[in-house]
Design an enzyme around this catalytic site. Structure first.
Site, PDB file in Angstrom:
ATOM      1  N   GLY A 100      -2.222  -8.659  18.754  1.00  0.00           N
ATOM      2  CA  GLY A 100      -2.608  -7.292  19.120  1.00  0.00           C
ATOM      3  C   GLY A 100      -1.497  -6.354  19.480  1.00  0.00           C
ATOM      4  O   GLY A 100      -0.538  -6.753  20.119  1.00  0.00           O
ATOM      5  N   ALA A 101      -1.684  -5.079  19.120  1.00  0.00           N
ATOM      6  CA  ALA A 101      -0.898  -3.893  19.499  1.00  0.00           C
ATOM      7  C   ALA A 101      -1.218  -2.800  18.496  1.00  0.00           C
ATOM      8  O   ALA A 101      -0.468  -2.608  17.554  1.00  0.00           O
ATOM      9  CB  ALA A 101       0.586  -4.174  19.539  1.00  0.00           C
ATOM     10  N   MET A 102      -2.360  -2.116  18.685  1.00  0.00           N
ATOM     11  CA  MET A 102      -2.791  -1.078  17.733  1.00  0.00           C
ATOM     12  C   MET A 102      -3.746  -0.104  18.430  1.00  0.00           C
ATOM     13  O   MET A 102      -4.474  -0.494  19.330  1.00  0.00           O
ATOM     14  CB  MET A 102      -3.498  -1.735  16.532  1.00  0.00           C
ATOM     15  CG  MET A 102      -3.912  -0.789  15.427  1.00  0.00           C
ATOM     16  SD  MET A 102      -2.532  -0.030  14.561  1.00  0.00           S
ATOM     17  CE  MET A 102      -1.951  -1.414  13.605  1.00  0.00           C
ATOM     18  N   GLU A 103      -3.743   1.129  18.004  1.00  0.00           N
ATOM     19  CA  GLU A 103      -4.669   2.111  18.571  1.00  0.00           C
ATOM     20  C   GLU A 103      -6.098   1.863  18.095  1.00  0.00           C
ATOM     21  O   GLU A 103      -6.314   1.190  17.106  1.00  0.00           O
ATOM     22  CB  GLU A 103      -4.268   3.535  18.147  1.00  0.00           C
ATOM     23  CG  GLU A 103      -2.998   4.032  18.812  1.00  0.00           C
ATOM     24  CD  GLU A 103      -2.647   5.427  18.366  1.00  0.00           C
ATOM     25  OE1 GLU A 103      -3.163   5.869  17.316  1.00  0.00           O
ATOM     26  OE2 GLU A 103      -1.866   6.084  19.070  1.00  0.00           O
ATOM     27  N   ASN A 104      -7.060   2.490  18.800  1.00  0.00           N
ATOM     28  CA  ASN A 104      -8.458   2.364  18.424  1.00  0.00           C
ATOM     29  C   ASN A 104      -9.122   3.735  18.482  1.00  0.00           C
ATOM     30  O   ASN A 104      -9.042   4.424  19.498  1.00  0.00           O
ATOM     31  CB  ASN A 104      -9.170   1.413  19.392  1.00  0.00           C
ATOM     32  CG  ASN A 104     -10.569   1.094  18.931  1.00  0.00           C
ATOM     33  OD1 ASN A 104     -10.813   1.041  17.733  1.00  0.00           O
ATOM     34  ND2 ASN A 104     -11.467   0.890  19.862  1.00  0.00           N
ATOM     35  N   HIS A 136     -12.604  20.943  20.005  1.00  0.00           N
ATOM     36  CA  HIS A 136     -11.830  20.464  18.854  1.00  0.00           C
ATOM     37  C   HIS A 136     -11.867  18.934  18.780  1.00  0.00           C
ATOM     38  O   HIS A 136     -12.145  18.360  17.713  1.00  0.00           O
ATOM     39  CB  HIS A 136     -10.383  20.952  18.977  1.00  0.00           C
ATOM     40  CG  HIS A 136      -9.511  20.625  17.811  1.00  0.00           C
ATOM     41  ND1 HIS A 136      -9.224  21.521  16.812  1.00  0.00           N
ATOM     42  CD2 HIS A 136      -8.851  19.486  17.476  1.00  0.00           C
ATOM     43  CE1 HIS A 136      -8.435  20.947  15.917  1.00  0.00           C
ATOM     44  NE2 HIS A 136      -8.187  19.705  16.307  1.00  0.00           N
ATOM     45  N   GLU A 137     -11.592  18.291  19.912  1.00  0.00           N
ATOM     46  CA  GLU A 137     -11.518  16.826  19.897  1.00  0.00           C
ATOM     47  C   GLU A 137     -12.890  16.193  19.655  1.00  0.00           C
ATOM     48  O   GLU A 137     -12.994  15.170  18.969  1.00  0.00           O
ATOM     49  CB  GLU A 137     -10.916  16.314  21.205  1.00  0.00           C
ATOM     50  CG  GLU A 137      -9.502  16.812  21.489  1.00  0.00           C
ATOM     51  CD  GLU A 137      -8.555  16.652  20.311  1.00  0.00           C
ATOM     52  OE1 GLU A 137      -8.689  15.673  19.550  1.00  0.00           O
ATOM     53  OE2 GLU A 137      -7.673  17.500  20.142  1.00  0.00           O
ATOM     54  N   HIS A 140     -13.843  16.115  16.064  1.00  0.00           N
ATOM     55  CA  HIS A 140     -13.209  15.039  15.292  1.00  0.00           C
ATOM     56  C   HIS A 140     -14.045  13.758  15.260  1.00  0.00           C
ATOM     57  O   HIS A 140     -13.802  12.887  14.421  1.00  0.00           O
ATOM     58  CB  HIS A 140     -11.831  14.711  15.868  1.00  0.00           C
ATOM     59  CG  HIS A 140     -10.730  15.561  15.320  1.00  0.00           C
ATOM     60  ND1 HIS A 140     -10.580  15.816  13.979  1.00  0.00           N
ATOM     61  CD2 HIS A 140      -9.704  16.217  15.949  1.00  0.00           C
ATOM     62  CE1 HIS A 140      -9.515  16.587  13.803  1.00  0.00           C
ATOM     63  NE2 HIS A 140      -8.973  16.849  14.973  1.00  0.00           N
ATOM     64  N   GLU A 159      -8.566  18.646  10.268  1.00  0.00           N
ATOM     65  CA  GLU A 159      -8.048  19.644  11.197  1.00  0.00           C
ATOM     66  C   GLU A 159      -8.630  21.041  10.980  1.00  0.00           C
ATOM     67  O   GLU A 159      -8.850  21.777  11.933  1.00  0.00           O
ATOM     68  CB  GLU A 159      -6.517  19.687  11.118  1.00  0.00           C
ATOM     69  CG  GLU A 159      -5.852  18.381  11.504  1.00  0.00           C
ATOM     70  CD  GLU A 159      -6.242  17.892  12.909  1.00  0.00           C
ATOM     71  OE1 GLU A 159      -6.804  18.676  13.687  1.00  0.00           O
ATOM     72  OE2 GLU A 159      -5.994  16.715  13.196  1.00  0.00           O
TER      73      GLU A 159
END
Length: 703
Positions: A100-104, A136-137, A140, A159
């Site tokens: 592991g080491a990743m964004e979600n 905005h967020e 997304h 965007e």
């Protein structure tokens, strides 16, 4: 500029299946600690795992083969420009393991100033900013997460839509913000300014290597993307637009989509030639200038329209001029808020007959400033529209659009800047915040240009003349019944008058600042920026020391940012250097250093030179901080775009040839182009502007 490398996908020997992410935020340093676990499939034996990785320091990493012991990685090799990291292991990984080491996706994070509001100490503009950012967020979650772009070429599907929907959200929640008028000043005109350059790019731009991705996170993908969606929504109509968007989101949920997929759904819903129309807006850069002249024939008005590409450098001179399919709306003084006629201009020239238009009625194109084009009127048509500015019969967003078009035409050398200054004086009765905001921005651009002359003070006198009447009407303190927009307008006007040296404003700002510092009467949040700006602009070293002390004492990041943005207003060379040194100190968060340096560059002619010198001297530290992100582009843009001497374009270009910044390559080209355009504008119009300002001084206009 360095040669672009081809894009390379990650090795296929290890494939992630799903992720579990836990983050612990540090809201003081705006950093995160966290842990990521990823179930992964090892397809081929390997002793390395290559992952996408940006702005993350990996402390430990390990993998656990199913039913076996945990094995720790022994090395981390970061490839920053490629946004990758390679984890090395002491033995070979066999199929089926967890590492592991990743964004979600699904975790929304914010800067404090884009999320946190204090009921007493947050100003109106901050409340509005938070509302827009949150909108905005959250947009997304549908445009980006539920439906993901097929490739970076289609970034604008994420965007552009989020930038449009944020305004839709805020308009629904806070109708008193008049946010769609603000959209025109904040996004629409900003996109047109960039898209008029030779170094712009289409909304859909081919991306090969990850280092090229940061270049397209700009006003084209965001603001032009949002602007053409707004135009498309108006062209299709709300009902069919919603129907088409529902089809698109339903069909492509949890899948990837391209621009053509969106057009297909909207075309199916509306029955209109969406792909044919919109390809002219997304696949080619730039936008049209519509020239219009009119002839009265009995009870009808005959309009002659022609389109050419609008260029910041002047009239388009190429042989094969690009063409657009332009949704045109036309209104008249009989009913200024509704379109008398809507047409699709699908050829270079066309004639239109407006039935039953009396000779004394004005005719205006682009109702609501929705169409993404600029308009140039014949002298007679423009003359007939000007009373609509004075008597406010033109709607606010149309008054704004008319003034902005004229300013851009003057900047491009198509009309004289003096003509625009005369039109600006017609805004004496203007009550609308956003119209004033756009006017203020354009006068700021002109002031920066004329800071290169010896008659800078004369343009400041013009600013004071234009803004004094509205300043007197507003006063310093809120009146019963005032709202959000009145607060924004008061801050804007007092800041403009204070910066220009308006005597009464300066005296009152100093009095209120003294009371604020001594704790006798704390400034309201909405007055702090204009007061801080005014006292710094006309202050000394003691004033700067007090401001830095206030910065240190502030426990709200909003207050710290507010102070950081105005520090560059100080004029003394010695104090400017002190501010620049402060920008790189531990007192300023790295993410905010750019605002401080940019404020210095925008504060004065000497500040601009000092900021550029400071950047060159500290380039290694600044580049190491911001490489590969949008902040390096913003730093360069804010620091150099105000120059107006040809040789500076060469100096900037030469510096970045020997100090490459790949993710800012297009920004550097745009800045050099803008410097040359500024120099040409100054040579072309400086003398006539000077003569006009002297003439006004000799015989002040009556209003």
């Amino acid at each position: 500029m360095p040669e672009k490398r081809p894009f390379e996908r990650l090795p296929a020997d290890v494939s992630p299946i799903n992720y579990s992410l836990c983050l612990k935020p540090d809201l003081l340093d705006f950093t995160f600690e966290g842990k990521l676990e990823a179930a992964a499939q090892v397809r081929q034996a390997t002793n390395q795992i290559v992952m996408n990785c940006a702005d993350i320091d990996i402390i430990t990493a390990s993998y656990v083969p199913e039913g076996d012991e945990e094995i720790h990685a022994t090395g981390f090799n970061y490839q920053n420009e490629d946004e990758k990291v390679t984890l090395s292991f002491p033995s070979t990984l066999q199929p089926d393991f967890a590492a592991g080491a990743m964004e979600n996706w699904g975790l929304v994070t914010y800067r404090e100033t884009a999320l946190l509001i204090d009921s007493k100490n947050s100003c109106s503009s901050s409340r509005q900013w938070v509302a827009l950012v949150v909108g905005h967020e959250l947009a997304h979650q549908w445009f980006g997460n539920l439906v993901t772009m097929e490739w970076w070429t289609h970034l604008w599907l994420n965007e552009g839509f989020a930038s449009w929907i944020e305004y839709l959200c805020v308009d629904h929640c806070f109708p008193e913000y008049d946010i769609w008028t603000q959209f025109v000043s904040a996004d629409y005109t900003r996109a047109q300014e960039l898209d008029a350059l030779d170094n712009s790019h289409p909304i859909e731009v081919s991306v090969g290597h990850p280092s090229e991705v940061d270049e397209i996170f700009d006003a084209i993908s965001y603001s032009k993307g949002a602007s053409v969606i707004r135009m498309l929504h108006d062209y299709i109509g709300d009902k069919d637009f919603k129907k088409g968007m529902n089809m698109y989101l339903t069909k492509f949920q949890q899948k990837n989509a391209a621009t053509e997929d969106l057009w297909e759904c909207l075309e199916s819903a509306s029955g209109k030639p969406i792909a044919a129309v919109m390809n002219t807006w997304t696949k080619q850069m730039g936008f049209p200038l519509i020239y219009v002249e009119a002839e009265q024939v009995e009870d009808d008005r005959i309009l002659k329209l022609s389109q050419r590409k609008f260029c910041a450098s002047g009239p388009y001179v190429g042989e094969d001029c690009p063409q657009w399919m332009v949704p045109i709306t036309i209104s008249t003084s009989e009913d200024p808020n509704h379109a008398k006629l809507k047409i699709l201009m699908d050829k270079p020239e066309m004639n239109i007959v407006l039935k039953n238009v009396k000779p004394d009625q004005w005719v205006k194109l682009n109702l609501g400033t929705v169409g993404f084009y600029r308009t140039q009127y014949s002298s007679a048509m423009l003359e007939s529209l000007l009373p609509g500015i004075r008597d406010l019969s033109l709607p606010p967003v149309d008054r704004l659009g008319l003034q902005n078009d004229l300013f851009s035409l003057a900047r491009a050398g198509i009309i004289s800047t003096v003509e625009v200054l005369k039109v600006m004086e017609a805004f004496v009765n203007e009550p609308n915040y956003t119209v004033w905001s756009d006017l203020s921005c354009n006068l700021g651009i002109l002031s920066t240009l004329l800071s290169h002359t010896d008659f800078y003070e004369e343009i400041q006198e013009f600013v004071k003349d234009v803004f004094s009447p509205i300043g007197e009407r507003l006063g310093w303190d809120p009146k019963p019944g005032e709202g959000h927009l009145d607060a924004l307008l008061r801050g804007l006007v007092l800041g403009k008058l204070g910066k220009a040296g308006h005597k009464a404003t300066l005296e009152e700002a100093r009095r209120r600042f003294k009371d604020h510092v001594e704790g006798k009467q704390i400034l309201s949040a909405d007055l702090r920026s204009p007061v801080y700006l005014t006292v710094l602009k006309h202050g000394d070293g003691t004033t700067l020391d007090i401001m830095i002390k206030l910065h240190k004492q502030a426990d709200m990041q909003e207050e710290k940012n507010r102070i950081e943005r105005v520090l560059g207003a100080t004029l003394s060379p010695e104090l400017i250097q002190k501010v620049l040194t402060f920008a790189l100190s531990e007192e300023v968060r790295p993410q905010d250093t750019v605002s401080v340096i940019g404020g210095v560059a925008g504060g004065s002619k000497h500040g601009r030179k000092a900021a550029w010198k400071f950047i060159k001297e500290n380039w290694e530290e600044l580049y190491n901080r911001y490489q590969g992100g949008f902040l390096i582009s913003r730093l360069i843009k804010l620091s150099v775009e105000g120059f107006a001497v040809d040789k500076m374009a060469g100096e900037v270009k030469a510096f970045f040839e020997s100090h490459p910044a790949p993710s800012a390559e297009r920004t550097i080209q745009q800045c050099c182009e803008n410097i040359l355009l500024n120099a040409a504008w100054l040579k072309r119009d400086a003398e006539s502007i000077h003569q006009y300002l002297l003439q006004r001084k000799a015989s002040p206009p009556t209003v």
